[in-house]
Design an enzyme around this catalytic site. Sequence first.
Site, PDB file in Angstrom:
ATOM      1  N   ASP A   1       0.864  -1.169   0.000  1.00  0.00           N
ATOM      2  CA  ASP A   1       0.000   0.000   0.000  1.00  0.00           C
ATOM      3  C   ASP A   1       0.913   1.236   0.000  1.00  0.00           C
ATOM      4  OD1 ASP A   1      -2.148   1.656  -0.050  1.00  0.00           O
ATOM      5  OD2 ASP A   1      -3.214   0.745   1.625  1.00  0.00           O
TER       6      ASP A   1
HETATM    7  C1  BGC Z   1      -5.095   3.180   0.218  1.00  0.00           C
HETATM    8  C2  BGC Z   1      -5.296   2.201  -0.904  1.00  0.00           C
HETATM    9  C3  BGC Z   1      -5.130   2.871  -2.244  1.00  0.00           C
HETATM   10  C4  BGC Z   1      -3.791   3.542  -2.289  1.00  0.00           C
HETATM   11  C5  BGC Z   1      -3.490   4.191  -3.628  1.00  0.00           C
HETATM   12  C6  BGC Z   1      -3.851   4.001   0.036  1.00  0.00           C
HETATM   13  O1  BGC Z   1      -3.779   5.024   0.975  1.00  0.00           O
HETATM   14  O2  BGC Z   1      -5.053   2.497   1.441  1.00  0.00           O
HETATM   15  O3  BGC Z   1      -6.552   1.610  -0.779  1.00  0.00           O
HETATM   16  O4  BGC Z   1      -5.286   1.934  -3.263  1.00  0.00           O
HETATM   17  O5  BGC Z   1      -3.738   4.526  -1.270  1.00  0.00           O
HETATM   18  O6  BGC Z   1      -4.250   5.291  -3.883  1.00  0.00           O
END
Ligand code: BGC
Length: 670
Positions: free
Chosen positions: A281
Amino acid sequence: MYPKQLLLALMGLILSSVQAQKRIPEVEQLLQKMTIDEKIGQLNLLTPGGGVATGEVVSQNVGEKIKAGQVGGLFGVAGPDRVRKAQEIAVKESRLGIPLLFGSDVIHGYRTTYPIPLGLSSSWDMDLVRQAAQMAAKEATADGINWNFSPMVDIARDPRWGRIAEGAGEDPYLSSKVAEAMVKGYQGEDLAATHTMLACVKHFALYGAVEAGRDYNSVDMGKIKMFNQYLPPYKAAIDAGAASVMTSFNDVDGVPATGNRWLLTDLLRNQWGFDGFVVSDYTSLNEMTQHGLGDLQAVSALALKAGLDMDMVGEGFLTTLKKSLNEGKVTEADITKACRRVLEAKYISGLFDDPYRYLDFSRPKRDILTMEHRALARKLATRSFVLLKNHNDLLPLEKKGKIALIGPLADSRENMLGTWAPTGDFKLAVTILEGFQNVASEASINHARGANISDDTDFAKNVNALGERIVIDERSPETMLLEAVDLAKSSDVVVAVVGEATEMSGESSNRTDISIPESQKELMRALVATGKPVVLILMSGRPLTISEEFAMPVSILQVWHPGVEAGNAIADVVFGDYNPSGKLTATWPMNVGQIPIYHSAKNTGRPAPESGEFQKFRSNYLDAPNTPLLPFGYGLSYTTFEYSNLSLSKREINQGESITVTVSVNKTGD
Ligand code: BGC
C-alpha cells in the site's frame, strides 16, 4: 517439522513447480536481457500526483526515472494523451522499452460513479455487482488504465472505521461472493481485451479489524477468527483469478503485512496458489520502520524476502535493494522472482503485444459517461437503498401536493458521490432537489437547508481536508431552522435529507460518535414537532447510531452515498417507481458501546436471557440490550411478505456438498 507443516511445505513445492511450468517464454527471454538495476526498476510504482495522495510522499522526477528504466508502473495518470506520453517514454526512451502498468483506484465507478461499495453490497445482487465492475472497467480502460486497486474486500465489523464504506460489510460469505463478482467484472475472460483490467484485491490482510476502528492501527486476531471470518473474501478473489494483491498497513500476528512472510508466501502463494504479483500500500513498506523493523534498507530486504513484489511510492526497493544484494541480504533470484511477476502481469495485459492497446483516443467519448452507464448507475443506486422504517405507510409519496425538501444534503452536489471517487466528478451529480423535480414534476417542491451538516468548525475542518464538503452557512443556525420549520408548516409532507458528508467516511475518516451530527438532530426534532408527516432520507458511508430518530414518527430510507445519479434514484424510490429491496450488510448498533456487534457471533457459556431482560452473571449490559437496533439482513419494502413452509432437502451435509432450502413466500400487503 509437524506432519501438517510438512504437508504444507510439500504442497508449496508442488505449487511452485506448477507455477514454474507455466512460465512465459517471452518474459523469460526479457529477464535474460535485464540488468539488476532494470529488474529493480520494475518493482517501483510511482505517482506523479494526479490522483489523491494518501500519504506524505509524491514521486519526483518521474519522467527521468521512467527513461532510466526505474519504474514499473504509474498511478494517478489518466486519459489516453497523458498515459500515452508516459508510455512513450518507457517504450521509446528506456533501454529495453518495457511498457508501464497504469493503475488507479476505481472503487465505485470510474467517471460514472455508482453507490459506495457498502451500498452496492446491500443489493445482494451479484449479477448487478458484476455489471457495475464491468462498466467501471470499460470506462477506466477507455482512459488508459489497465490495473485497478479494487476490490477492497476487508470484512468490517466496526462502523467507527471510515473504510467500512469501501467494502461489503461484515459477512464472509456475502463478501466473498461480492469479491468474486467484482474480480470477474473487472477482468472478464481475457485480460488482454481492451475493456478489461487487472484487479487488485486489498488490503491483505485483516485491515478491517484495526483496533478501536482507528485507521492504520494494529490488528491482533486469533487464527480461528482469521480463517473463518476475515480471510475468505481475499481467498475468493484469488480463486476468481485476481491478478494482484495489495498489502495492508496493519500488522498481522505482530508483523506488518507488507513484510509478513507467513502471510505473503506461506499462506497466499503456497497454500492458496496465488501466482500474480503483490504490491504494497502507499508507503506501507517505508512505514515498517515506524513499526520498529529497521531502516529503509532493512525493511525493503525483509519485505522482498517475505514476498512483496512491488513498492508503492516509497522507493525503498529502488534505492536500497542493490546495496542489499551486494551485502548478501537478498539474492538476485529474489529480485528476479518479483520482477518476473510484474512482467507476467504486463504480458497477460497484452502490453508486450501493443503497449498502446488501451490508448484509443476515440474511446473516452464513446465509452465514458454514456446514457447507458448513467442508467445503470441509477438502477444500481435504487437497488442499494434500504427502507429502515415506514411509519403509517407514508412511503411511497404521491407525485403531487406541496413537498418540503429540507436538509443540508438535499441540494448538496458535492456530497452525492461518496468517499474514494477521485475519478468521478461531483459536478455531474444529480442533487436530490433536481431528482425530485425530474421525477415528480407535477408536485410543488420547495427547499430549505435547515441546518449545517455540522456546526462544529473544528470537525468541519477535519472533514474538509480534501475539499469543502461541510459548508457552514453564513446565516445563523436559528435563522436556517426557522425558515425550514415555516416551510414544513406550509407543506403537505416533509422530506428531510440528513446524515454524513462524503468525507465523514472513507480512508482516515473514523468517528468515535457515529450518530447524526447535533445540528441535524435539532432539525429533525423541529420538523417532527410541526406534526407534519416526515420522511427521513438518511445518507451515510457507514451504519449510524440512530436510536433517537428511529423512535420518531417518521419513515426512514437509507441511501448511503448513491453516486452520480443520486437524486434521480432517490426520487425513483421515494415516489414508488421502484420498491426498495436493499438489505443491510452490516449491523446497525444501538450505541457505540455495543461495537463490535455482528450477526455471526459465537455463543457464550452464559447467554443473556431471551426476554432481553438484564440478569446478573449473564453476558449482558446494565444499560443496553445485546441486540442491535437493526440486524444484518434487515430491510423493508413497500409491501409485506410472509415466509412459511421452510424445509431443507436433507438433514446433514458434508463439506463441499450443497443443500436446497425451500420456502413459500406470500405477498400479504398491497
Ligand atoms: C489506500 C489504498 C489505495 C492507495 C493508492 C492508500 O492510501 O489504502 O486503498 O489503493 O492509497 O491510492
